[in-house]
Design a protein around this motif. Structure first.
Motif: not given
Length: 188
Positions: A15-17, A60-64, A66-72, A120-124
């Motif tokens: 929820r925080i993210v 970074a948690a927000v970016a992660d 979003v990355a998971a949502r993109l993959i999904g 912050l999340r280029s690698d991710q």
């Protein structure tokens, strides 16, 4: 190694993210502070610090997330049985870029948010692109001679299209034109 969160703490962190994502989009990365994020999320600063050591970690948690949502989104569009390979690849790339458009590109702070993401999340996001590219190549393997190369070309070109488009409709139309490179397998 950190201990896994309890279901209650995990739900609160999620929820925080989600709410922090909205706060970053509305105020930008630079203007956000731990105090402001805590207020936007509806928790005390101490509670926010119990989940994240600083603003960079929240972002970074927000970016992660979003990355998971993109993959999904890409995987859902590429699912078998919902059209030809061309239609599925077009939908996957369109859905990926629509998500980015809706979450970030419409923000007046988009450039700042993309810069923070890169810092912050280029690698991710590099890993996310590799997962998306592999998923595209898997579908393209059914119709193309060199699916990895075509997947890389389509992903890179669609990113350039999304970056250059003045509006999402233009991006969507150009991505559809780009995907004409995908051989039509006439399945579906």
């Amino acid at each position: 190694m950190t201990e896994p969160l309890s279901p209650l703490r995990s739900g609160r962190r999620d929820r925080i993210v989600a709410l922090a994502q909205q706060a970053f989009v509305q105020s930008g990365f630079r203007a956000a502070s731990m105090e402001g994020l805590a207020q936007a999320v509806g928790v005390s600063k101490a509670t926010l610090y119990s989940y994240f050591p600083d603003k960079d970690a929240v972002f970074a948690a927000v970016a992660d997330h979003v990355a998971a949502r993109l993959i999904g989104a890409v995987e859902a569009a590429l699912a078998e049985g919902i059209g030809t390979a061309r239609q599925r690849v077009t939908a996957a790339l369109t859905d990926k870029h629509r998500l980015v458009h809706d979450l970030v590109r419409q923000s007046p702070h988009a450039a700042e948010l993309f810069a923070a993401k890169t810092r912050l999340r280029s690698d991710q996001f590099g890993a996310t692109d590799r997962v998306i590219e592999a998923a595209l190549a898997n579908v393209l393997g059914q119709v193309a001679g060199n699916p990895q190369e075509l997947a890389a070309l389509l992903l890179s070109a669609s990113q350039g299209i999304a970056n250059a488009a003045q509006d999402f409709q233009t991006a969507e139309d150009r991505i559809a034109q780009l995907c004409m490179l995908v051989p039509d397998d006439n399945a579906g």
